[in-house]
Design a protein around this motif. Structure first.
Motif, short mmCIF file in Angstrom:
data_model
loop_
_atom_site.label_atom_id
_atom_site.label_comp_id
_atom_site.label_asym_id
_atom_site.label_seq_id
_atom_site.Cartn_x
_atom_site.Cartn_y
_atom_site.Cartn_z
N PRO A 296 24.71 -7.07 8.35
CA PRO A 296 23.84 -8.25 8.22
C PRO A 296 22.59 -8.19 9.08
CG PRO A 296 25.77 -8.76 9.53
CD PRO A 296 25.99 -7.39 8.99
N ASN A 297 22.52 -7.24 9.99
CA ASN A 297 21.34 -7.12 10.86
C ASN A 297 20.43 -5.96 10.47
OD1 ASN A 297 22.07 -9.28 12.63
ND2 ASN A 297 23.60 -7.93 13.56
N ALA A 298 20.66 -5.38 9.31
CA ALA A 298 19.84 -4.26 8.85
C ALA A 298 19.27 -4.56 7.48
CB ALA A 298 20.68 -2.98 8.81
N PHE A 299 18.02 -4.21 7.30
CA PHE A 299 17.33 -4.43 6.03
C PHE A 299 16.73 -3.10 5.57
CE2 PHE A 299 17.46 -8.44 8.18
CZ PHE A 299 17.65 -9.39 7.18
N LEU A 300 17.13 -2.65 4.40
CA LEU A 300 16.60 -1.44 3.78
C LEU A 300 15.81 -1.90 2.56
CD1 LEU A 300 19.84 0.74 3.95
CD2 LEU A 300 18.05 0.48 5.68
N ILE A 301 14.50 -1.84 2.61
CA ILE A 301 13.65 -2.53 1.64
C ILE A 301 12.68 -1.56 0.97
CG2 ILE A 301 11.96 -4.40 1.36
CD1 ILE A 301 14.69 -5.37 2.21
N HIS A 302 12.46 -1.77 -0.32
CA HIS A 302 11.38 -1.06 -1.02
C HIS A 302 10.10 -1.87 -0.82
CE1 HIS A 302 8.81 -0.51 -4.69
NE2 HIS A 302 8.88 0.73 -4.22
N VAL A 303 9.05 -1.22 -0.30
CA VAL A 303 7.79 -1.90 -0.02
C VAL A 303 6.68 -1.26 -0.84
CG1 VAL A 303 8.39 -2.67 2.30
CG2 VAL A 303 7.43 -0.38 1.98
N ASP A 304 5.61 -2.04 -1.07
CA ASP A 304 4.48 -1.58 -1.87
C ASP A 304 3.38 -1.08 -0.93
OD1 ASP A 304 2.33 -1.19 -3.59
OD2 ASP A 304 2.82 -2.96 -4.81
N ALA A 305 2.94 0.15 -1.11
CA ALA A 305 1.91 0.73 -0.23
C ALA A 305 0.62 -0.08 -0.25
CB ALA A 305 1.64 2.17 -0.64
N LYS A 306 0.33 -0.77 -1.34
CA LYS A 306 -0.90 -1.57 -1.43
C LYS A 306 -0.84 -2.76 -0.48
CE LYS A 306 -0.90 -2.62 -5.76
NZ LYS A 306 0.44 -2.11 -6.15
N ASP A 307 0.36 -3.18 -0.10
CA ASP A 307 0.52 -4.36 0.75
C ASP A 307 0.95 -3.96 2.16
OD1 ASP A 307 -0.12 -5.97 -1.42
OD2 ASP A 307 1.98 -6.12 -2.06
N ALA A 308 0.39 -2.87 2.67
CA ALA A 308 0.82 -2.37 3.98
C ALA A 308 0.64 -3.41 5.08
CB ALA A 308 0.05 -1.10 4.33
N ALA A 309 -0.38 -4.26 4.95
CA ALA A 309 -0.62 -5.27 5.99
C ALA A 309 0.51 -6.30 6.06
CB ALA A 309 -1.94 -5.98 5.72
N THR A 310 1.33 -6.39 5.01
CA THR A 310 2.41 -7.38 5.01
C THR A 310 3.69 -6.87 5.64
OG1 THR A 310 3.33 -6.74 2.85
CG2 THR A 310 1.46 -8.28 2.85
N PHE A 311 3.78 -5.56 5.92
CA PHE A 311 5.07 -5.01 6.39
C PHE A 311 5.57 -5.70 7.66
CE2 PHE A 311 4.10 -0.59 4.33
CZ PHE A 311 4.15 -1.18 3.07
N PRO A 312 4.76 -5.83 8.72
CA PRO A 312 5.28 -6.51 9.92
C PRO A 312 5.68 -7.95 9.65
CG PRO A 312 3.29 -5.27 10.43
CD PRO A 312 3.41 -5.30 8.95
N LEU A 313 4.95 -8.62 8.76
CA LEU A 313 5.27 -10.01 8.44
C LEU A 313 6.57 -10.10 7.66
CD1 LEU A 313 1.67 -11.11 7.43
CD2 LEU A 313 2.86 -11.64 9.56
N LEU A 314 6.79 -9.14 6.75
CA LEU A 314 8.06 -9.11 6.02
C LEU A 314 9.22 -8.88 6.98
CD1 LEU A 314 7.17 -6.99 2.85
CD2 LEU A 314 7.78 -9.41 2.91
N ALA A 315 9.02 -7.99 7.95
CA ALA A 315 10.07 -7.73 8.92
C ALA A 315 10.39 -8.97 9.73
CB ALA A 315 9.65 -6.58 9.83
N ALA A 316 9.33 -9.68 10.16
CA ALA A 316 9.55 -10.90 10.94
C ALA A 316 10.25 -11.96 10.12
CB ALA A 316 8.21 -11.42 11.44
#
Length: 427
Positions: A296-316
């Motif tokens: 429950p404390n791990a997230f394995l996610i498919h992300v879109d390279a076009k939205d790289a600026a959102t990665f830290p926000l998605l993690a938070a």
């Protein structure tokens, strides 16, 4: 003999009546029978100003602000028709080659596209002619040495601008995107060397329904639809005068910042990008950022390279208030691990695009990127361990007998045991 009483009074009255009639009838007769005024006596028509003194190469010509004669459009057209086109050669301008960074090129393209669109409308020939004048000015010593500097010269003053759209409020009326797309094609072609030959080395122009005060003092070169094009007289209108090169360092233009990122201040652009990233991160459905079924404390996610600026926000967003959390993202869905249990394979680690680790008991929080995919500061890059290089080894058979090396008999080397390959660190 004395006149009878009342006779003098009647004579005086008759004289006054005659004077009154003359005051009315004589002007009327003069208006009816006066000869016609000569053409230059028509108060609606301006007199053509005498050509200015032709300046020598040592005297830089002045760049005057726009000042128009107060004339109705039809009278202006009639007057413009009386100014003859100059005779002699009208050589085409040399191709313009922009030299500068990608960001400077974007600003130059924005400024030139605005000039051709607001000055010539959606007219391809008119747009090319306007673009040529702008680039001619960039290379002339009398004007700024940047595209944006030429287009917006004097725009900070309501009466000092060189291109009227920059100071008359026209930019508040924004064109739709298809117009900008066509204008930008014209601008980019001109910045890449396309030349519009009919206007030669023209540095001035105006529409045929206005009369600037300078129009009679310059050489009239060409007409492109409703625009008339001019160059300076004498040496300053010849090709050798256009000897300067653009600096390649284009300024930001505040009037364009509301619509074009290249003209925004870095801090403003960063804030806007952060806000957009936050909006995208919050719009992602919960099902797309669920924790791993086995951790429950791990997230394995498919992300879109076009939205790289959102990665830290998605993690938070995914980690929420967890004191310990791992968030790992892959832009290639095929590399996405099936489980968070156990160590990731070397290919999975090598292809990981983004990782976030939070461990509050250890006061640890780390955000790392795959810098082969994304350009980030070195301190934010994942460590990439070197991969072993495979070397070819000759095959040994039982019939081959003992191996021989430089005349010395040796026993065949025993086969090495497989060792674990080093793997890159993800966090």
């Amino acid at each position: 003999m004395q006149a009878p009483l009342g006779t003098g009074s009647r004579a005086l009255d008759a004289g006054l009546v005659a004077l009154a009639l003359a005051a009315v009838l004589v002007p009327a007769w003069l208006v009816e029978h006066a000869p016609p005024l000569p053409p230059h006596s028509d108060p609606r028509q301006p007199r053509a100003t005498a050509p200015q003194r032709v300046l020598t190469p040592a005297e830089l010509p002045p760049v005057e602000p726009i000042a128009l004669r107060d004339l109705p459009a039809d009278d202006a057209r009639a007057f413009n028709a009386t100014i003859p086109f100059v005779g002699g050669p009208n050589p085409a301008a040399r191709p313009f080659r922009f030299s500068g960074s990608a960001e400077d090129r974007a600003r130059a393209s924005d400024c030139l596209a605005a000039a051709v669109l607001y000055e010539a409308g959606d007219d391809p020939a008119g747009q090319q002619a306007v673009a040529q004048v702008v680039l001619n000015r960039v290379r002339h010593p009398a004007f700024p040495k940047t595209v944006c500097g030429v287009v917006f010269q004097g725009s900070e003053r309501s009466t000092g601008c060189q291109f009227t759209f920059t100071c008359d409020g026209a930019l508040t009326r924004w064109y739709s995107e298809p117009f900008w797309t066509r204008a930008r094609k014209v601008a980019d072609a001109a910045l890449s060397g396309s030349v519009y030959k009919p206007v030669g080395w023209a540095t001035h122009y105006h529409t045929d329904w206005v009369v600037p005060y300078w129009s009679s003092s310059l050489d009239k070169l060409a007409a492109v639809h409703t625009h008339l094009f001019f160059r300076w007289t004498g040496w300053w209108g010849t090709p050798p005068a256009f000897r300067f090169a653009a600096t390649g360092s284009e300024p930001r233009v505040t009037q364009l910042a509301a619509h074009f990122d290249a003209h925004k201040l870095p801090e403003v652009l960063a804030a806007e990008q952060q806000a957009l990233a936050m909006q995208k991160a919050m719009a992602l459905p919960e099902s797309a950022i669920r924790a791993s079924a086995d951790d429950p404390n791990a997230f394995l996610i498919h992300v879109d390279a076009k939205d790289a600026a959102t990665f830290p926000l998605l993690a938070a967003r995914a980690c929420g208030a967890r004191p310990y959390c791992k968030f790992m993202g892959w832009t290639d869905r095929d590399d996405l691990p099936a489980s968070a249990r156990g160590a990731l394979s070397a290919p999975q680690l090598a292809s990981m695009s983004f990782s976030y680790l939070r461990d509050r008991p250890r006061n640890l929080e780390r955000t790392l990127w795959n810098c082969t995919e994304f350009e980030r500061p070195r301190s934010q890059c994942m460590r990439r361990a070197p991969q072993p290089i495979a070397t070819a080894r000759p095959a040994l058979s039982a019939e081959a007998g003992p191996a021989v090396l430089e005349g010395v008999r040796r026993k065949p080397a025993s086969r090495p045991t497989a060792a674990a390959s080093p793997t890159p660190a993800a966090s």
